[in-house]
Design an enzyme around this catalytic site. Sequence first.
Site, PDB file in Angstrom:
ATOM      1  N   CYS A  42      24.260  53.026  33.320  1.00 54.99           N
ATOM      2  CA  CYS A  42      25.710  53.159  33.367  1.00 54.99           C
ATOM      3  C   CYS A  42      25.774  54.243  34.579  1.00 54.99           C
ATOM      4  O   CYS A  42      26.580  54.003  35.487  1.00 54.99           O
ATOM      5  CB  CYS A  42      26.430  53.740  32.112  1.00 54.99           C
ATOM      6  SG  CYS A  42      27.746  54.387  32.221  1.00 54.99           S
ATOM      7  N   ALA A 177      31.562  34.217  34.862  1.00 57.35           N
ATOM      8  CA  ALA A 177      32.722  34.943  35.036  1.00 57.35           C
ATOM      9  C   ALA A 177      33.083  35.956  33.850  1.00 57.35           C
ATOM     10  O   ALA A 177      33.937  35.845  33.187  1.00 57.35           O
ATOM     11  CB  ALA A 177      33.747  33.776  34.915  1.00 57.35           C
ATOM     12  N   GLU A 199      31.204  29.280  36.719  1.00 58.27           N
ATOM     13  CA  GLU A 199      31.094  29.790  35.177  1.00 58.27           C
ATOM     14  C   GLU A 199      30.823  28.513  34.438  1.00 58.27           C
ATOM     15  O   GLU A 199      31.460  27.615  34.485  1.00 58.27           O
ATOM     16  CB  GLU A 199      32.500  30.436  34.919  1.00 58.27           C
ATOM     17  CG  GLU A 199      32.716  30.381  33.264  1.00 58.27           C
ATOM     18  CD  GLU A 199      31.581  31.278  32.451  1.00 58.27           C
ATOM     19  OE1 GLU A 199      31.263  32.418  32.994  1.00 58.27           O
ATOM     20  OE2 GLU A 199      31.246  31.010  31.166  1.00 58.27           O
ATOM     21  N   HIS A 441      59.634  58.329  29.495  1.00 56.51           N
ATOM     22  CA  HIS A 441      60.173  57.324  30.583  1.00 56.51           C
ATOM     23  C   HIS A 441      60.210  58.010  31.986  1.00 56.51           C
ATOM     24  O   HIS A 441      60.545  59.179  31.815  1.00 56.51           O
ATOM     25  CB  HIS A 441      61.626  57.051  30.058  1.00 56.51           C
ATOM     26  CG  HIS A 441      62.189  56.228  31.116  1.00 56.51           C
ATOM     27  ND1 HIS A 441      61.880  54.694  31.088  1.00 56.51           N
ATOM     28  CD2 HIS A 441      63.032  56.224  31.856  1.00 56.51           C
ATOM     29  CE1 HIS A 441      62.678  54.289  32.203  1.00 56.51           C
ATOM     30  NE2 HIS A 441      63.370  55.158  32.681  1.00 56.51           N
TER      31      HIS A 441
HETATM   32  P1  NAI Z   1      28.818  38.631  30.250  1.00 54.79           P
HETATM   33  O1  NAI Z   1      28.208  38.272  29.029  1.00 54.79           O
HETATM   34  O2  NAI Z   1      30.063  39.358  30.335  1.00 54.79           O
HETATM   35  O3  NAI Z   1      29.191  37.316  31.080  1.00 54.79           O
HETATM   36  C1  NAI Z   1      28.426  36.255  31.389  1.00 54.79           C
HETATM   37  C2  NAI Z   1      29.173  35.280  31.680  1.00 54.79           C
HETATM   38  O4  NAI Z   1      27.997  33.916  32.442  1.00 54.79           O
HETATM   39  C3  NAI Z   1      29.475  34.362  30.790  1.00 54.79           C
HETATM   40  O5  NAI Z   1      30.826  33.765  31.022  1.00 54.79           O
HETATM   41  C4  NAI Z   1      28.682  33.226  30.610  1.00 54.79           C
HETATM   42  O6  NAI Z   1      29.371  31.989  30.057  1.00 54.79           O
HETATM   43  C5  NAI Z   1      28.260  32.856  32.073  1.00 54.79           C
HETATM   44  N1  NAI Z   1      26.995  32.152  32.342  1.00 54.79           N
HETATM   45  C6  NAI Z   1      25.762  31.925  31.442  1.00 54.79           C
HETATM   46  N2  NAI Z   1      24.987  31.169  31.948  1.00 54.79           N
HETATM   47  C7  NAI Z   1      25.520  30.401  32.804  1.00 54.79           C
HETATM   48  C8  NAI Z   1      25.149  29.458  33.939  1.00 54.79           C
HETATM   49  N3  NAI Z   1      23.658  28.869  33.953  1.00 54.79           N
HETATM   50  N4  NAI Z   1      25.994  28.935  34.638  1.00 54.79           N
HETATM   51  C9  NAI Z   1      27.179  29.351  34.864  1.00 54.79           C
HETATM   52  N5  NAI Z   1      27.790  30.484  34.123  1.00 54.79           N
HETATM   53  C10 NAI Z   1      26.976  31.045  33.132  1.00 54.79           C
HETATM   54  O7  NAI Z   1      27.684  39.328  30.855  1.00 54.79           O
HETATM   55  P2  NAI Z   1      27.845  40.246  32.306  1.00 54.79           P
HETATM   56  O8  NAI Z   1      29.028  40.330  33.225  1.00 54.79           O
HETATM   57  O9  NAI Z   1      26.556  39.934  33.261  1.00 54.79           O
HETATM   58  O10 NAI Z   1      27.817  41.605  31.556  1.00 54.79           O
HETATM   59  C11 NAI Z   1      26.599  42.113  30.942  1.00 54.79           C
HETATM   60  C12 NAI Z   1      27.035  42.949  29.889  1.00 54.79           C
HETATM   61  O11 NAI Z   1      27.416  44.328  30.492  1.00 54.79           O
HETATM   62  C13 NAI Z   1      28.116  42.612  29.362  1.00 54.79           C
HETATM   63  O12 NAI Z   1      27.829  42.839  27.529  1.00 54.79           O
HETATM   64  C14 NAI Z   1      29.221  43.645  29.836  1.00 54.79           C
HETATM   65  O13 NAI Z   1      30.110  43.831  28.615  1.00 54.79           O
HETATM   66  C15 NAI Z   1      28.673  44.664  30.083  1.00 54.79           C
HETATM   67  N6  NAI Z   1      29.456  45.259  31.221  1.00 54.79           N
HETATM   68  C16 NAI Z   1      30.651  46.070  30.715  1.00 54.79           C
HETATM   69  C17 NAI Z   1      31.510  46.486  31.838  1.00 54.79           C
HETATM   70  C18 NAI Z   1      32.595  47.238  31.442  1.00 54.79           C
HETATM   71  O14 NAI Z   1      32.774  47.493  30.170  1.00 54.79           O
HETATM   72  N7  NAI Z   1      33.458  47.294  32.051  1.00 54.79           N
HETATM   73  C19 NAI Z   1      31.133  46.424  33.324  1.00 54.79           C
HETATM   74  C20 NAI Z   1      29.851  45.751  33.429  1.00 54.79           C
HETATM   75  C21 NAI Z   1      28.999  45.098  32.476  1.00 54.79           C
END
Ligand code: NAI
Length: 462
Positions: A42, A177, A199, A441
Amino acid sequence: MSSFEVIIIGGGPGGYVCAIRCAQLGLKTALVEGRETLGGTCLNVGCIPSKALLHATHSLHEVHENFEKMGLMGGAPKVDWAKMQAYKADVVAGNTKGIEFLFKKNKITWLKGWGSIAAPGKVKVGDEVHEAKNIVIATGSEPSSLPGVTVDEKTVLTSTGALALGKIPKTMVVIGAGVIGLELGSVYARLGAQVTVVEYLDAITPGMDGEVAKSLQRILAKQGLKFILGAAVQGVEVAKGSATTRYKLRKDESEASLASEVVLVATGRKPYTEGLGLEAAGVDLLPRGQIRTDAHFAASQPGIYAIGDAITGPMLAHKAEDEGMALAEILAGRAGHVNYDAIPGVIYTTPEVASVGKTEEVLKQEGRAYKVGKFSFMGNARAKAVFQGEGFVKILADKTTDRILGAHIIGPAAGELIHEICVAMEFGASAEDLALTCHAHPTYSEAVREAALACGDGAIHA
Ligand code: NAI
Protein backbone atom coordinates in the site's frame (compact mmCIF):
# COMPACT_ATOMS: atom_id res chain seq x y z
CA MET A 1 16.70 -15.53 21.30
CA SER A 2 14.30 -12.71 22.13
CA SER A 3 10.74 -13.42 23.06
CA PHE A 4 7.55 -11.48 22.47
CA GLU A 5 3.87 -11.76 23.20
CA VAL A 6 3.11 -11.06 19.56
CA ILE A 7 5.22 -11.35 16.41
CA ILE A 8 3.56 -10.08 13.26
CA ILE A 9 4.93 -11.13 9.87
CA GLY A 10 4.37 -8.37 7.32
CA GLY A 11 4.52 -4.59 7.72
CA GLY A 12 1.67 -3.46 5.47
CA PRO A 13 -1.47 -1.68 6.69
CA GLY A 14 -2.80 -4.86 8.33
CA GLY A 15 0.45 -5.75 10.08
CA TYR A 16 1.67 -2.35 11.19
CA VAL A 17 -1.74 -1.26 12.50
CA CYS A 18 -2.04 -4.55 14.39
CA ALA A 19 1.44 -3.96 15.86
CA ILE A 20 0.60 -0.43 17.03
CA ARG A 21 -2.68 -1.53 18.60
CA CYS A 22 -0.98 -4.53 20.33
CA ALA A 23 1.67 -2.21 21.76
CA GLN A 24 -0.93 0.33 22.86
CA LEU A 25 -2.73 -2.48 24.69
CA GLY A 26 0.46 -3.38 26.56
CA LEU A 27 1.62 -6.43 24.58
CA LYS A 28 5.35 -6.84 23.90
CA THR A 29 5.30 -6.71 20.11
CA ALA A 30 7.68 -7.28 17.20
CA LEU A 31 7.03 -7.03 13.48
CA VAL A 32 9.01 -8.77 10.75
CA GLU A 33 9.44 -6.88 7.49
CA GLY A 34 11.98 -7.60 4.76
CA ARG A 35 11.53 -4.44 2.70
CA GLU A 36 13.77 -1.47 3.39
CA THR A 37 10.74 0.48 4.53
CA LEU A 38 7.53 -0.25 6.43
CA GLY A 39 4.06 0.13 4.94
CA GLY A 40 3.88 -2.89 2.61
CA THR A 41 2.44 -2.78 -0.89
CA CYS A 42 0.00 0.00 0.00
CA LEU A 43 2.51 2.62 1.09
CA ASN A 44 5.44 1.58 -1.09
CA VAL A 45 4.00 0.45 -4.42
CA GLY A 46 0.22 0.71 -4.21
CA CYS A 47 -2.35 3.06 -2.73
CA ILE A 48 -0.04 5.91 -1.80
CA PRO A 49 2.23 6.35 -4.84
CA SER A 50 -0.76 5.87 -7.13
CA LYS A 51 -2.62 8.62 -5.30
CA ALA A 52 0.34 10.97 -5.81
CA LEU A 53 0.28 10.31 -9.57
CA LEU A 54 -3.50 10.54 -9.64
CA HIS A 55 -3.37 13.91 -7.87
CA ALA A 56 -0.69 15.32 -10.16
CA THR A 57 -2.42 14.16 -13.33
CA HIS A 58 -5.85 15.20 -12.05
CA SER A 59 -4.44 18.70 -11.55
CA LEU A 60 -3.20 18.63 -15.15
CA HIS A 61 -6.60 17.47 -16.33
CA GLU A 62 -8.18 20.39 -14.44
CA VAL A 63 -5.91 22.83 -16.25
CA HIS A 64 -6.83 21.35 -19.64
CA GLU A 65 -10.55 21.08 -18.96
CA ASN A 66 -11.53 23.95 -16.73
CA PHE A 67 -8.93 26.65 -16.20
CA GLU A 68 -9.87 28.74 -19.23
CA LYS A 69 -13.54 28.62 -18.25
CA MET A 70 -12.59 30.28 -14.96
CA GLY A 71 -10.52 32.97 -16.62
CA LEU A 72 -7.22 31.30 -15.80
CA MET A 73 -5.21 31.72 -18.99
CA GLY A 74 -1.70 30.69 -19.97
CA GLY A 75 -2.06 27.16 -21.25
CA ALA A 76 -1.18 23.81 -19.78
CA PRO A 77 2.09 23.32 -17.91
CA LYS A 78 4.80 21.09 -19.37
CA VAL A 79 5.10 17.70 -17.69
CA ASP A 80 8.48 16.97 -16.09
CA TRP A 81 8.09 13.22 -15.60
CA ALA A 82 11.27 12.83 -13.53
CA LYS A 83 10.05 15.54 -11.17
CA MET A 84 6.61 13.97 -10.93
CA GLN A 85 8.27 10.68 -10.02
CA ALA A 86 10.39 12.47 -7.40
CA TYR A 87 7.24 14.03 -5.90
CA LYS A 88 5.72 10.54 -5.74
CA ALA A 89 8.86 9.19 -4.04
CA ASP A 90 8.75 12.01 -1.48
CA VAL A 91 5.12 11.25 -0.67
CA VAL A 92 5.99 7.57 -0.16
CA ALA A 93 9.07 8.35 1.95
CA GLY A 94 7.11 10.73 4.18
CA ASN A 95 4.56 8.04 4.89
CA THR A 96 6.93 5.11 5.41
CA LYS A 97 9.12 7.20 7.74
CA GLY A 98 5.97 8.16 9.61
CA ILE A 99 5.30 4.49 10.36
CA GLU A 100 8.88 4.04 11.56
CA PHE A 101 8.36 6.97 13.92
CA LEU A 102 5.15 5.39 15.22
CA PHE A 103 7.05 2.12 15.83
CA LYS A 104 9.63 3.94 17.96
CA LYS A 105 6.93 5.88 19.80
CA ASN A 106 5.09 2.65 20.62
CA LYS A 107 8.28 0.65 21.37
CA ILE A 108 7.64 -1.94 18.70
CA THR A 109 10.66 -4.01 17.63
CA TRP A 110 11.19 -4.11 13.85
CA LEU A 111 12.85 -7.42 13.01
CA LYS A 112 14.36 -6.66 9.59
CA GLY A 113 14.31 -9.58 7.19
CA TRP A 114 11.92 -12.16 5.81
CA GLY A 115 10.16 -14.22 8.45
CA SER A 116 8.89 -17.79 8.54
CA ILE A 117 7.39 -20.08 11.12
CA ALA A 118 10.18 -22.36 12.35
CA ALA A 119 8.13 -24.33 14.90
CA PRO A 120 5.08 -23.69 17.09
CA GLY A 121 5.69 -20.32 18.80
CA LYS A 122 8.94 -19.70 16.90
CA VAL A 123 9.60 -17.25 14.07
CA LYS A 124 12.81 -17.37 12.07
CA VAL A 125 14.18 -14.14 10.64
CA GLY A 126 17.49 -14.57 8.81
CA ASP A 127 19.64 -16.74 11.09
CA GLU A 128 17.81 -15.80 14.26
CA VAL A 129 14.85 -17.49 15.86
CA HIS A 130 12.48 -15.50 18.06
CA GLU A 131 9.84 -16.76 20.45
CA ALA A 132 6.26 -15.61 20.20
CA LYS A 133 3.18 -16.47 22.22
CA ASN A 134 1.12 -15.40 19.21
CA ILE A 135 2.13 -15.24 15.55
CA VAL A 136 0.16 -13.04 13.16
CA ILE A 137 0.50 -13.51 9.41
CA ALA A 138 -0.12 -10.27 7.57
CA THR A 139 1.84 -10.93 4.40
CA GLY A 140 -0.68 -9.44 1.98
CA SER A 141 -0.93 -10.30 -1.68
CA GLU A 142 0.90 -10.18 -5.00
CA PRO A 143 -0.32 -9.68 -8.57
CA SER A 144 -1.83 -12.86 -9.96
CA SER A 145 -0.39 -14.17 -13.20
CA LEU A 146 -2.19 -14.64 -16.49
CA PRO A 147 -1.48 -17.61 -18.77
CA GLY A 148 0.50 -16.59 -21.84
CA VAL A 149 1.64 -13.33 -20.27
CA THR A 150 5.15 -12.87 -18.87
CA VAL A 151 5.67 -9.79 -16.77
CA ASP A 152 9.09 -8.12 -17.20
CA GLU A 153 8.14 -4.79 -15.52
CA LYS A 154 9.53 -2.94 -18.55
CA THR A 155 7.09 -3.64 -21.38
CA VAL A 156 4.65 -5.95 -19.61
CA LEU A 157 3.89 -4.45 -16.23
CA THR A 158 2.12 -5.04 -12.97
CA SER A 159 0.99 -2.01 -11.00
CA THR A 160 4.48 -1.87 -9.44
CA GLY A 161 6.19 -1.36 -12.80
CA ALA A 162 3.43 0.95 -14.06
CA LEU A 163 4.06 3.31 -11.14
CA ALA A 164 7.74 3.64 -12.02
CA LEU A 165 8.00 3.79 -15.81
CA GLY A 166 11.10 5.47 -17.21
CA LYS A 167 9.00 7.57 -19.58
CA ILE A 168 5.38 8.27 -20.41
CA PRO A 169 4.28 5.71 -23.02
CA LYS A 170 2.39 6.79 -26.12
CA THR A 171 0.20 3.70 -26.06
CA MET A 172 -0.85 1.40 -23.23
CA VAL A 173 -3.04 -1.68 -23.15
CA VAL A 174 -4.57 -2.41 -19.77
CA ILE A 175 -5.73 -5.97 -19.16
CA GLY A 176 -8.57 -5.90 -16.64
CA ALA A 177 -11.07 -3.10 -16.00
CA GLY A 178 -10.83 -3.40 -12.22
CA VAL A 179 -9.60 -0.85 -9.72
CA ILE A 180 -5.91 -0.93 -10.67
CA GLY A 181 -6.57 -0.85 -14.40
CA LEU A 182 -8.88 2.14 -14.21
CA GLU A 183 -6.80 4.16 -11.75
CA LEU A 184 -3.48 3.69 -13.54
CA GLY A 185 -5.15 3.79 -16.95
CA SER A 186 -6.52 7.22 -15.95
CA VAL A 187 -3.07 8.42 -14.89
CA TYR A 188 -1.51 7.65 -18.27
CA ALA A 189 -4.52 8.77 -20.31
CA ARG A 190 -4.30 12.17 -18.59
CA LEU A 191 -0.60 12.28 -19.45
CA GLY A 192 -1.44 11.84 -23.12
CA ALA A 193 -1.14 8.08 -23.63
CA GLN A 194 -3.71 6.29 -25.77
CA VAL A 195 -5.07 3.78 -23.25
CA THR A 196 -7.15 0.75 -24.27
CA VAL A 197 -8.68 -1.38 -21.53
CA VAL A 198 -9.42 -5.01 -22.41
CA GLU A 199 -11.89 -6.64 -20.02
CA TYR A 200 -13.12 -10.23 -19.89
CA LEU A 201 -16.59 -9.40 -18.58
CA ASP A 202 -19.25 -7.33 -20.36
CA ALA A 203 -19.01 -4.51 -17.84
CA ILE A 204 -16.20 -2.73 -16.03
CA THR A 205 -15.54 -3.00 -12.29
CA PRO A 206 -17.16 -6.36 -11.46
CA GLY A 207 -19.23 -6.39 -8.32
CA MET A 208 -19.96 -2.70 -8.49
CA ASP A 209 -23.50 -1.29 -8.78
CA GLY A 210 -24.42 -1.66 -12.46
CA GLU A 211 -25.65 1.92 -12.95
CA VAL A 212 -22.49 3.35 -11.40
CA ALA A 213 -20.29 1.08 -13.53
CA LYS A 214 -22.06 2.20 -16.74
CA SER A 215 -21.79 5.83 -15.77
CA LEU A 216 -18.08 5.47 -14.92
CA GLN A 217 -17.37 3.79 -18.24
CA ARG A 218 -19.13 6.57 -20.15
CA ILE A 219 -17.23 9.30 -18.27
CA LEU A 220 -13.85 7.57 -18.65
CA ALA A 221 -14.51 7.04 -22.37
CA LYS A 222 -15.10 10.81 -22.66
CA GLN A 223 -11.70 11.26 -21.00
CA GLY A 224 -10.13 9.24 -23.80
CA LEU A 225 -9.97 5.66 -22.42
CA LYS A 226 -11.06 3.01 -24.92
CA PHE A 227 -12.80 -0.12 -23.72
CA ILE A 228 -12.96 -3.55 -25.31
CA LEU A 229 -15.37 -5.58 -23.20
CA GLY A 230 -16.22 -9.28 -23.30
CA ALA A 231 -12.66 -10.01 -24.41
CA ALA A 232 -10.50 -12.75 -22.93
CA VAL A 233 -6.80 -12.01 -23.27
CA GLN A 234 -4.98 -15.05 -24.67
CA GLY A 235 -1.42 -13.85 -24.46
CA VAL A 236 1.04 -11.00 -24.89
CA GLU A 237 4.08 -11.18 -27.16
CA VAL A 238 6.94 -8.76 -26.83
CA ALA A 239 9.28 -7.99 -29.71
CA LYS A 240 11.72 -5.11 -30.06
CA GLY A 241 10.39 -3.39 -26.98
CA SER A 242 6.78 -3.30 -28.12
CA ALA A 243 3.91 -5.58 -27.19
CA THR A 244 1.08 -7.35 -28.97
CA THR A 245 -1.91 -8.33 -26.85
CA ARG A 246 -4.01 -11.12 -28.32
CA TYR A 247 -7.62 -11.49 -27.23
CA LYS A 248 -10.73 -13.45 -28.12
CA LEU A 249 -14.16 -11.82 -28.13
CA ARG A 250 -16.43 -14.02 -26.07
CA LYS A 251 -19.60 -13.30 -28.08
CA ASP A 252 -18.35 -14.85 -31.36
CA GLU A 253 -14.95 -16.35 -30.47
CA SER A 254 -13.30 -14.03 -33.01
CA GLU A 255 -9.66 -13.23 -32.38
CA ALA A 256 -7.94 -9.87 -32.59
CA SER A 257 -4.83 -8.17 -31.34
CA LEU A 258 -3.61 -4.79 -30.20
CA ALA A 259 -0.13 -3.32 -30.44
CA SER A 260 1.15 -1.02 -27.71
CA GLU A 261 4.30 0.35 -26.17
CA VAL A 262 3.43 -1.15 -22.76
CA VAL A 263 0.87 -3.52 -21.28
CA LEU A 264 -0.43 -3.29 -17.73
CA VAL A 265 -1.66 -6.59 -16.33
CA ALA A 266 -4.34 -5.78 -13.75
CA THR A 267 -6.32 -8.98 -13.48
CA GLY A 268 -6.40 -9.31 -9.73
CA ARG A 269 -4.12 -10.27 -6.86
CA LYS A 270 -3.51 -13.48 -4.94
CA PRO A 271 -2.58 -14.07 -1.30
CA TYR A 272 1.16 -14.03 -0.62
CA THR A 273 1.77 -17.04 1.58
CA GLU A 274 4.84 -18.71 0.07
CA GLY A 275 7.99 -19.39 2.05
CA LEU A 276 6.30 -18.89 5.40
CA GLY A 277 6.58 -22.49 6.52
CA LEU A 278 2.79 -22.75 6.66
CA GLU A 279 2.61 -26.30 5.32
CA ALA A 280 5.19 -27.59 7.81
CA ALA A 281 3.35 -25.77 10.60
CA GLY A 282 0.13 -27.54 9.56
CA VAL A 283 -1.74 -24.34 8.72
CA ASP A 284 -4.70 -25.00 6.40
CA LEU A 285 -5.09 -23.02 3.21
CA LEU A 286 -8.29 -22.52 1.22
CA PRO A 287 -8.44 -23.61 -2.45
CA ARG A 288 -7.66 -20.05 -3.64
CA GLY A 289 -4.57 -19.83 -1.45
CA GLN A 290 -5.89 -17.82 1.48
CA ILE A 291 -5.18 -18.93 5.03
CA ARG A 292 -8.27 -20.49 6.57
CA THR A 293 -9.29 -18.56 9.66
CA ASP A 294 -12.22 -18.58 12.07
CA ALA A 295 -14.30 -15.54 13.03
CA HIS A 296 -11.49 -14.48 15.41
CA PHE A 297 -8.72 -14.61 12.79
CA ALA A 298 -7.31 -17.84 14.26
CA ALA A 299 -5.68 -20.19 11.74
CA SER A 300 -6.01 -23.97 12.03
CA GLN A 301 -3.04 -24.20 14.44
CA PRO A 302 -3.07 -22.72 17.94
CA GLY A 303 -1.17 -19.47 18.40
CA ILE A 304 -1.23 -18.61 14.68
CA TYR A 305 -3.51 -15.88 13.31
CA ALA A 306 -3.91 -14.21 9.92
CA ILE A 307 -5.41 -10.96 8.62
CA GLY A 308 -5.73 -8.82 5.49
CA ASP A 309 -5.20 -9.96 1.90
CA ALA A 310 -3.81 -13.29 3.15
CA ILE A 311 -7.32 -14.32 4.28
CA THR A 312 -10.73 -14.12 2.62
CA GLY A 313 -12.66 -10.92 1.96
CA PRO A 314 -12.01 -7.80 -0.09
CA MET A 315 -8.34 -7.04 -0.73
CA LEU A 316 -8.40 -3.57 0.71
CA ALA A 317 -5.91 -1.80 2.97
CA HIS A 318 -8.60 -0.51 5.33
CA LYS A 319 -10.18 -3.96 5.68
CA ALA A 320 -6.74 -5.27 6.70
CA GLU A 321 -6.30 -2.38 9.15
CA ASP A 322 -9.64 -3.07 10.78
CA GLU A 323 -8.80 -6.75 11.10
CA GLY A 324 -5.41 -5.81 12.58
CA MET A 325 -7.05 -3.67 15.24
CA ALA A 326 -9.74 -6.24 16.03
CA LEU A 327 -7.15 -9.02 16.35
CA ALA A 328 -4.98 -6.90 18.66
CA GLU A 329 -8.01 -6.44 20.93
CA ILE A 330 -8.62 -10.20 20.90
CA LEU A 331 -4.96 -10.97 21.70
CA ALA A 332 -5.16 -8.52 24.60
CA GLY A 333 -8.11 -10.45 25.98
CA ARG A 334 -10.79 -8.03 24.83
CA ALA A 335 -13.54 -8.36 22.24
CA GLY A 336 -12.59 -7.55 18.66
CA HIS A 337 -14.97 -7.36 15.74
CA VAL A 338 -15.09 -6.23 12.11
CA ASN A 339 -18.41 -5.31 10.53
CA TYR A 340 -17.94 -6.63 7.01
CA ASP A 341 -21.29 -5.14 5.96
CA ALA A 342 -19.97 -1.61 6.28
CA ILE A 343 -16.59 -1.68 4.52
CA PRO A 344 -16.35 1.07 1.92
CA GLY A 345 -14.70 0.63 -1.47
CA VAL A 346 -13.31 3.57 -3.40
CA ILE A 347 -11.94 4.01 -6.91
CA TYR A 348 -9.84 7.14 -7.17
CA THR A 349 -10.65 8.08 -10.74
CA THR A 350 -12.11 11.46 -11.66
CA PRO A 351 -14.89 11.46 -10.66
CA GLU A 352 -14.33 9.18 -7.70
CA VAL A 353 -16.50 6.15 -7.16
CA ALA A 354 -17.40 4.87 -3.72
CA SER A 355 -19.70 2.24 -2.37
CA VAL A 356 -20.69 0.51 0.83
CA GLY A 357 -23.11 -2.30 1.57
CA LYS A 358 -25.26 -4.11 -0.93
CA THR A 359 -25.74 -3.30 -4.59
CA GLU A 360 -29.15 -3.27 -6.23
CA GLU A 361 -28.15 -6.40 -8.16
CA VAL A 362 -27.45 -8.29 -4.93
CA LEU A 363 -30.68 -7.10 -3.30
CA LYS A 364 -32.61 -8.33 -6.35
CA GLN A 365 -30.85 -11.71 -6.19
CA GLU A 366 -31.74 -11.96 -2.51
CA GLY A 367 -35.37 -11.16 -3.34
CA ARG A 368 -35.33 -8.32 -0.86
CA ALA A 369 -37.92 -5.52 -0.91
CA TYR A 370 -35.98 -2.26 -1.17
CA LYS A 371 -36.37 1.33 -2.29
CA VAL A 372 -33.95 3.55 -4.16
CA GLY A 373 -33.21 7.19 -3.44
CA LYS A 374 -31.13 8.81 -6.16
CA PHE A 375 -29.83 12.33 -6.53
CA SER A 376 -27.78 13.76 -9.38
CA PHE A 377 -24.85 16.08 -8.68
CA MET A 378 -26.41 18.33 -11.36
CA GLY A 379 -28.76 19.42 -8.59
CA ASN A 380 -25.89 20.21 -6.24
CA ALA A 381 -24.78 23.84 -6.37
CA ARG A 382 -21.27 23.22 -5.09
CA ALA A 383 -20.57 20.45 -7.59
CA LYS A 384 -21.86 22.52 -10.49
CA ALA A 385 -19.71 25.51 -9.45
CA VAL A 386 -16.60 23.37 -9.89
CA PHE A 387 -17.67 21.57 -13.10
CA GLN A 388 -18.39 18.31 -11.29
CA GLY A 389 -22.10 17.91 -11.89
CA GLU A 390 -21.63 14.50 -13.49
CA GLY A 391 -22.57 11.56 -11.30
CA PHE A 392 -25.03 10.78 -8.58
CA VAL A 393 -25.65 9.41 -5.10
CA LYS A 394 -27.80 6.32 -4.81
CA ILE A 395 -29.02 5.07 -1.46
CA LEU A 396 -30.73 1.69 -1.09
CA ALA A 397 -32.99 1.23 1.92
CA ASP A 398 -35.25 -1.53 3.18
CA LYS A 399 -38.76 -0.96 1.82
CA THR A 400 -40.47 -1.62 5.14
CA THR A 401 -38.04 -0.46 7.82
CA ASP A 402 -36.22 2.25 5.81
CA ARG A 403 -32.90 0.91 7.16
CA ILE A 404 -29.98 1.77 4.86
CA LEU A 405 -28.71 -1.34 3.07
CA GLY A 406 -26.15 0.18 0.74
CA ALA A 407 -24.98 3.32 -1.00
CA HIS A 408 -23.21 3.96 -4.28
CA ILE A 409 -21.73 7.27 -5.28
CA ILE A 410 -20.04 8.51 -8.43
CA GLY A 411 -19.06 12.14 -8.22
CA PRO A 412 -16.83 14.70 -6.52
CA ALA A 413 -15.15 13.51 -3.32
CA ALA A 414 -17.21 10.31 -3.37
CA GLY A 415 -14.43 8.61 -1.37
CA GLU A 416 -15.02 11.07 1.47
CA LEU A 417 -18.81 11.29 1.21
CA ILE A 418 -19.25 7.55 1.60
CA HIS A 419 -18.17 7.62 5.25
CA GLU A 420 -21.25 9.48 6.38
CA ILE A 421 -23.21 6.49 5.14
CA CYS A 422 -20.76 4.00 6.71
CA VAL A 423 -21.33 5.63 10.10
CA ALA A 424 -25.08 5.66 9.51
CA MET A 425 -24.97 1.95 8.68
CA GLU A 426 -22.86 1.18 11.77
CA PHE A 427 -25.61 2.77 13.83
CA GLY A 428 -28.32 0.90 11.93
CA ALA A 429 -29.73 4.20 10.70
CA SER A 430 -32.71 4.64 8.42
CA ALA A 431 -32.60 6.80 5.29
CA GLU A 432 -34.87 9.19 7.19
CA ASP A 433 -32.20 9.60 9.91
CA LEU A 434 -29.82 10.90 7.24
CA ALA A 435 -32.52 12.99 5.62
CA LEU A 436 -33.35 14.71 8.94
CA THR A 437 -29.70 15.58 9.62
CA CYS A 438 -28.78 19.17 8.80
CA HIS A 439 -26.08 19.34 6.11
CA ALA A 440 -24.06 22.51 5.50
CA HIS A 441 -24.72 24.46 2.33
CA PRO A 442 -23.10 24.50 -0.16
CA THR A 443 -21.38 21.12 0.17
CA TYR A 444 -21.20 17.94 -1.89
CA SER A 445 -22.59 16.18 1.18
CA GLU A 446 -25.96 17.76 0.51
CA ALA A 447 -26.27 15.31 -2.38
CA VAL A 448 -26.14 12.45 0.16
CA ARG A 449 -28.92 14.04 2.17
CA GLU A 450 -30.97 14.61 -0.98
CA ALA A 451 -30.60 10.94 -1.94
CA ALA A 452 -31.79 10.04 1.56
CA LEU A 453 -34.75 12.44 1.11
CA ALA A 454 -35.46 10.70 -2.20
CA CYS A 455 -35.94 7.45 -0.26
CA GLY A 456 -38.87 9.16 1.46
CA ASP A 457 -41.10 12.01 0.24
CA GLY A 458 -38.64 13.25 -2.35
CA ALA A 459 -35.47 15.28 -2.85
CA ILE A 460 -35.80 19.07 -2.78
CA HIS A 461 -33.56 20.01 -5.71
CA ALA A 462 -34.58 17.30 -8.14
P1 NAI B 1 -9.76 -6.54 -9.86
O1 NAI B 1 -10.16 -7.85 -9.31
O2 NAI B 1 -10.33 -5.29 -9.29
O3 NAI B 1 -10.07 -6.51 -11.44
C1 NAI B 1 -9.52 -7.44 -12.33
C2 NAI B 1 -10.27 -7.39 -13.65
O4 NAI B 1 -9.56 -8.17 -14.61
C3 NAI B 1 -11.65 -7.97 -13.57
O5 NAI B 1 -12.58 -7.04 -14.10
C4 NAI B 1 -11.57 -9.25 -14.39
O6 NAI B 1 -12.79 -9.58 -15.02
C5 NAI B 1 -10.49 -8.88 -15.41
N1 NAI B 1 -9.81 -10.03 -16.04
C6 NAI B 1 -9.35 -11.16 -15.46
N2 NAI B 1 -8.79 -11.99 -16.36
C7 NAI B 1 -8.85 -11.37 -17.56
C8 NAI B 1 -8.43 -11.71 -18.91
N3 NAI B 1 -7.80 -12.86 -19.22
N4 NAI B 1 -8.68 -10.84 -19.91
C9 NAI B 1 -9.32 -9.66 -19.65
N5 NAI B 1 -9.73 -9.29 -18.41
C10 NAI B 1 -9.49 -10.12 -17.38
O7 NAI B 1 -8.17 -6.55 -9.80
P2 NAI B 1 -7.08 -5.39 -9.82
O8 NAI B 1 -7.60 -4.16 -10.48
O9 NAI B 1 -5.87 -6.04 -10.38
O10 NAI B 1 -6.86 -5.06 -8.30
C11 NAI B 1 -6.36 -6.05 -7.40
C12 NAI B 1 -6.82 -5.81 -5.99
O11 NAI B 1 -6.27 -4.63 -5.47
C13 NAI B 1 -8.33 -5.70 -5.92
O12 NAI B 1 -8.79 -6.52 -4.88
C14 NAI B 1 -8.55 -4.24 -5.59
O13 NAI B 1 -9.68 -4.07 -4.76
C15 NAI B 1 -7.27 -3.84 -4.88
N6 NAI B 1 -7.01 -2.42 -5.13
C16 NAI B 1 -7.79 -1.50 -4.51
C17 NAI B 1 -7.63 -0.16 -4.76
C18 NAI B 1 -8.54 0.82 -4.11
O14 NAI B 1 -9.18 0.47 -3.14
N7 NAI B 1 -8.65 2.04 -4.61
C19 NAI B 1 -6.58 0.33 -5.68
C20 NAI B 1 -5.87 -0.73 -6.30
C21 NAI B 1 -6.07 -2.04 -6.01
